[in-house]
Write a protein that holds these residues in place. Structure first.
Motif, PDB file in Angstrom:
ATOM      1  N   GLU A   1      16.214  10.498 -13.436  1.00  0.00           N
ATOM      2  CA  GLU A   1      14.859   9.960 -13.609  1.00  0.00           C
ATOM      3  C   GLU A   1      14.682   8.666 -12.818  1.00  0.00           C
ATOM      4  O   GLU A   1      13.617   8.419 -12.237  1.00  0.00           O
ATOM      5  N   PHE A   2      15.720   7.856 -12.798  1.00  0.00           N
ATOM      6  CA  PHE A   2      15.653   6.646 -11.986  1.00  0.00           C
ATOM      7  C   PHE A   2      15.518   7.001 -10.509  1.00  0.00           C
ATOM      8  O   PHE A   2      14.739   6.369  -9.781  1.00  0.00           O
ATOM      9  N   GLU A   3      16.246   8.000 -10.040  1.00  0.00           N
ATOM     10  CA  GLU A   3      16.145   8.413  -8.645  1.00  0.00           C
ATOM     11  C   GLU A   3      14.747   8.949  -8.329  1.00  0.00           C
ATOM     12  O   GLU A   3      14.249   8.774  -7.209  1.00  0.00           O
TER      13      GLU A   3
ATOM     14  N   GLY B   1       7.461  -5.556  -7.836  1.00  0.00           N
ATOM     15  CA  GLY B   1       8.382  -6.292  -8.687  1.00  0.00           C
ATOM     16  C   GLY B   1       9.031  -5.346  -9.684  1.00  0.00           C
ATOM     17  O   GLY B   1       8.515  -4.246  -9.952  1.00  0.00           O
ATOM     18  N   VAL B   2      10.166  -5.754 -10.235  1.00  0.00           N
ATOM     19  CA  VAL B   2      10.916  -4.909 -11.163  1.00  0.00           C
ATOM     20  C   VAL B   2      11.250  -5.702 -12.424  1.00  0.00           C
ATOM     21  O   VAL B   2      11.699  -6.847 -12.343  1.00  0.00           O
ATOM     22  N   PHE B   3      11.027  -5.075 -13.582  1.00  0.00           N
ATOM     23  CA  PHE B   3      11.455  -5.621 -14.863  1.00  0.00           C
ATOM     24  C   PHE B   3      12.537  -4.722 -15.448  1.00  0.00           C
ATOM     25  O   PHE B   3      12.538  -3.511 -15.218  1.00  0.00           O
ATOM     26  N   GLN B   4      13.425  -5.325 -16.211  1.00  0.00           N
ATOM     27  CA  GLN B   4      14.387  -4.547 -16.982  1.00  0.00           C
ATOM     28  C   GLN B   4      13.858  -4.390 -18.405  1.00  0.00           C
ATOM     29  O   GLN B   4      13.340  -5.338 -19.000  1.00  0.00           O
ATOM     30  N   TYR B   5      13.981  -3.186 -18.947  1.00  0.00           N
ATOM     31  CA  TYR B   5      13.441  -2.895 -20.269  1.00  0.00           C
ATOM     32  C   TYR B   5      14.011  -3.828 -21.327  1.00  0.00           C
ATOM     33  O   TYR B   5      15.203  -4.104 -21.374  1.00  0.00           O
ATOM     34  N   SER B   6      13.106  -4.321 -22.187  1.00  0.00           N
ATOM     35  CA  SER B   6      13.474  -5.174 -23.309  1.00  0.00           C
ATOM     36  C   SER B   6      13.052  -4.471 -24.595  1.00  0.00           C
ATOM     37  O   SER B   6      11.896  -4.064 -24.735  1.00  0.00           O
ATOM     38  N   HIS B   7      13.977  -4.310 -25.528  1.00  0.00           N
ATOM     39  CA  HIS B   7      13.749  -3.557 -26.770  1.00  0.00           C
ATOM     40  C   HIS B   7      12.978  -4.442 -27.754  1.00  0.00           C
ATOM     41  O   HIS B   7      13.541  -5.348 -28.362  1.00  0.00           O
TER      42      HIS B   7
ATOM     43  N   LYS C   1      20.980  -1.376 -16.259  1.00  0.00           N
ATOM     44  CA  LYS C   1      19.619  -1.860 -16.001  1.00  0.00           C
ATOM     45  C   LYS C   1      19.604  -2.814 -14.810  1.00  0.00           C
ATOM     46  O   LYS C   1      18.759  -2.704 -13.915  1.00  0.00           O
ATOM     47  N   ALA C   2      20.552  -3.763 -14.809  1.00  0.00           N
ATOM     48  CA  ALA C   2      20.601  -4.741 -13.726  1.00  0.00           C
ATOM     49  C   ALA C   2      20.889  -4.071 -12.388  1.00  0.00           C
ATOM     50  O   ALA C   2      20.285  -4.414 -11.354  1.00  0.00           O
ATOM     51  N   ASP C   3      21.788  -3.105 -12.387  1.00  0.00           N
ATOM     52  CA  ASP C   3      22.128  -2.390 -11.153  1.00  0.00           C
ATOM     53  C   ASP C   3      20.930  -1.606 -10.639  1.00  0.00           C
ATOM     54  O   ASP C   3      20.633  -1.619  -9.430  1.00  0.00           O
TER      55      ASP C   3
ATOM     56  N   GLU D   1      16.189  -3.367  -3.428  1.00  0.00           N
ATOM     57  CA  GLU D   1      16.751  -3.211  -2.085  1.00  0.00           C
ATOM     58  C   GLU D   1      15.915  -2.215  -1.277  1.00  0.00           C
ATOM     59  O   GLU D   1      15.656  -2.423  -0.081  1.00  0.00           O
ATOM     60  N   ILE D   2      15.473  -1.149  -1.927  1.00  0.00           N
ATOM     61  CA  ILE D   2      14.582  -0.200  -1.264  1.00  0.00           C
ATOM     62  C   ILE D   2      13.296  -0.907  -0.858  1.00  0.00           C
ATOM     63  O   ILE D   2      12.805  -0.744   0.271  1.00  0.00           O
ATOM     64  N   GLN D   3      12.760  -1.710  -1.772  1.00  0.00           N
ATOM     65  CA  GLN D   3      11.507  -2.402  -1.474  1.00  0.00           C
ATOM     66  C   GLN D   3      11.674  -3.436  -0.371  1.00  0.00           C
ATOM     67  O   GLN D   3      10.761  -3.639   0.430  1.00  0.00           O
TER      68      GLN D   3
END
Length: 437
Positions: free
Chosen positions: A308-310, A325-331, A349-351, A358-360
Motif C-alpha cells: 500500500e505504501f508503494e 510534505g509528509v506526516f507520520q501517523y500519530s495514534h 514510519k520514519a523510513d 526522496e522521490i519528491q
C-alpha cells in the motif's frame, strides 16, 4: 475594569502549531492592545503575564506544547513571571488532565473561549474590532481564516474534537478584514481554514468559495490571494475558473490528499478514490495549466502494508506534485482510528517518510530546473546576508520554495514585488537575477 495605564502588566503571547493558531493569537493580541495592555508575541523580553496558545494535533505537537507549558510553569515557580494562562487546542482537549498535572497554570481556556480569557485579565471583549486584526507576520502578508471547525469524518484526525463543527464567516465580514489589511500594507492574503471547500454551506446552503474569491479580489491593494487546506472530495471546480480568470488568485492550491491507495483511503474515511483524485488533479491542470499543487501524505496509518505504501509512491511519481510534505501517523485518542492497532513500527514510519520525500526531491528538482530562463514575479520577504529572499505565486511562506536574488544588484525593500529571471535551481529553491526596465 481597572485602567491599564496604571498597571505595569506586560503580556507575552506564545504561539505553537499552525497558521490557524497564529490567527487566534493575533486576535488575542488585538483585543489586549485595545484594552491598553503592553503585548508582545513570542518575545524574549521580560513579561509578567504569559499566554501559551497550544497545539494538540499530533504527538510531537502535543509534546512541544506540554514542554512549553512546563517551562513557563517552572519560571513562575521561580518568580520570573506572575501569571500563566494556557489556551488553544491542547487546552481544549485535555483541560482536566492539564489542570491536575500542572497546577502552576492560573487558568486553562479552550479554542473558542477568548472572551473568558480576556475577562480573566480584566479586559473587555470589543465586538467593534471584528474585521480588524494586529498581525505578527511581515506586514506584506497575512492569514485570513474564513471558517472554524470541520464537518469531515477522517478517521485519523482529532481537529473536530478540538475545533468543533464547521462555521463559515460571512463574506462581507471577510471583505472588511481584507480591506483593513490592505490599508495597512498587506499585499498577500492566505486563506486558511480546517477545510476551505466546505465554505458557505452552513451560511448560504451552497459552496461559496468561488464567490468569496471574487469578492476578495475586488479589494484594492491586495495583489495575491492564496488557497490553503482544501479537501479533495466534492471539490467546487468553479474555483479553478476563478483562478484562471482572476490574476489576483494565485495559481496555487494546497490540497492534502493523505494517501494513494484506495484501501487506505477507505480506512481513512476520506470519501474519495485514487482515480477520482487523479481526475481532479487532471481537471485542475487543464483548467489552470500553470497551477502549482501542494499536498501532504500520511505514512504509517494502521494496517498500512509495504504494498500500500508503494501504491502511494507510484501515485506521487505519476502525479508529480509541485510541492509535497509528509506526516507520520500519530495514534490519537477518541478518533475513529484509535480502535485500530497502531501496528506500523515507528522506525518503519520514519523510513517510509524519508523514502517518499526522496522521490519528491527528485521531482522538485526536475520541475525547478524547468523554470530556468523564465521570468517570474517575486514578492520579497526578507534580506538574508548578501541575498534578498522572496517567493513566487507558486510558494507559500515557511513551507515552500524560495527565490534568492543578489542583494548587491539593487536596493529592494521587504514587500516589494519585482520581476526576476531564474538562472539556477536546487531541489527547493530558485536562484534568480533582477530584470530591470
Amino acid at each position: 475594569m481597572k485602567t491599564r495605564t496604571l498597571r505595569p502588566d506586560k503580556v507575552n503571547v506564545i504561539t505553537l502549531g499552525c497558521s490557524k493558531n497564529l490567527v487566534d493569537s493575533e486576535n488575542i493580541i488585538t483585543q489586549l492592545k485595545a484594552n491598553d495592555y503592553d503585548v508582545q508575541h513570542d518575545s524574549n523580553q521580560e513579561a509578567n503575564i504569559v499566554i501559551v496558545n497550544t497545539c494538540g494535533f499530533i504527538d510531537l505537537a502535543k509534546e512541544e506544547s506540554v514542554n512549553t507549558i512546563l517551562d513557563y510553569a517552572d519560571r513562575k515557580s521561580r518568580g520570573e513571571i506572575e501569571r500563566l494562562y494556557v489556551t488553544g487546542c491542547l487546552s481544549q482537549r485535555y483541560k482536566d488532565n492539564l489542570e491536575a498535572e500542572i497546577p502552576e497554570v492560573d487558568d486553562f481556556f479552550g479554542t473558542m473561549e477568548l472572551p473568558g480569557l480576556l475577562a480573566r485579565l480584566e479586559a473587555d471583549y470589543k465586538h467593534d474590532l471584528i474585521g480588524e486584526r494586529f498581525i505578527t507576520t511581515p506586514e506584506h502578508y497575512a492569514y485570513l481564516k474564513i471558517s472554524e471547525g470541520c464537518n469531515r469524518t477522517c478517521s485519523f484526525c482529532a481537529i473536530p474534537l478540538m475545533r468543533g463543527d464547521h462555521i463559515s464567516r460571512p463574506i462581507e465580514e471577510l471583505v472588511r478584514q481584507a480591506e483593513h489589511f490592505a490599508r495597512n500594507g498587506v499585499k498577500e492574503l492566505m486563506l486558511i481554514a480546517q477545510e476551505l471547500t466546505y465554505y458557505g454551506l452552513d451560511l448560504y446552503k451552497t459552496r461559496k468559495l468561488g464567490d468569496l474569491l471574487e469578492a476578495l479580489a475586488a479589494v484594492e491593494g491586495i495583489r495575491w490571494i492564496r488557497l490553503h487546506y482544501a479537501y479533495p472530495s466534492k471539490f467546487p471546480r468553479e474555483v479553478f475558473d476563478v483562478m484562471r480568470a482572476q490574476p489576483k488568485v494565485c495559481n496555487y492550491l494546497d490540497i492534502p490528499l493523505q494517501h494513494g491507495s484506495d484501501a487506505v483511503l477507505q480506512r481513512m474515511r476520506r470519501q474519495i478514490t485514487r482515480q477520482e483524485t487523479t481526475d481532479l488533479i487532471a481537471y485542475a491542470r487543464k483548467a489552470v495549466p500553470d497551477i502549482a499543487i501542494r499536498t501532504t501524505f500520511l505514512v504509517g496509518y494502521p494496517g498500512e502494508t509495504e504494498a500500500e505504501f508503494e501504491e502511494m509512491c507510484d501515485f506521487v511519481r505519476e502525479m508529480r506534485f509541485e510541492r509535497l510534505g509528509v506526516f507520520q501517523y500519530s495514534h490519537e485518542e477518541d478518533t475513529r482510528a484509535y480502535d485500530a492497532e497502531d501496528d506500523v513500527p515507528a522506525e518503519v514510519k520514519a523510513d517510509r517518510a524519508a523514502r517518499l520525500m526522496e522521490i519528491q526531491r527528485e521531482i522538485s528538482l526536475q520541475l525547478n530546473e524547468q523554470r530556468i530562463g523564465r521570468e517570474v514575479t517575486v514578492l520579497i520577504d526578507r534580506k538574508d546576508g548578501d541575498h534578498y529572499v522572496g517567493r513566487t505565486e507558486y510558494d507559500s511562506p515557511d513551507v515552500d520554495n524560495e527565490v534568492h536574488l543578489d542583494a548587491n544588484s539593487a536596493y529592494l525593500r521587504t514587500g516589494d514585488m519585482v520581476t526576476a529571471r531564474v538562472t539556477d535551481a536546487t531541489e527547493y529553491d530558485l536562484i534568480a537575477e533582477l530584470v530591470v526596465g
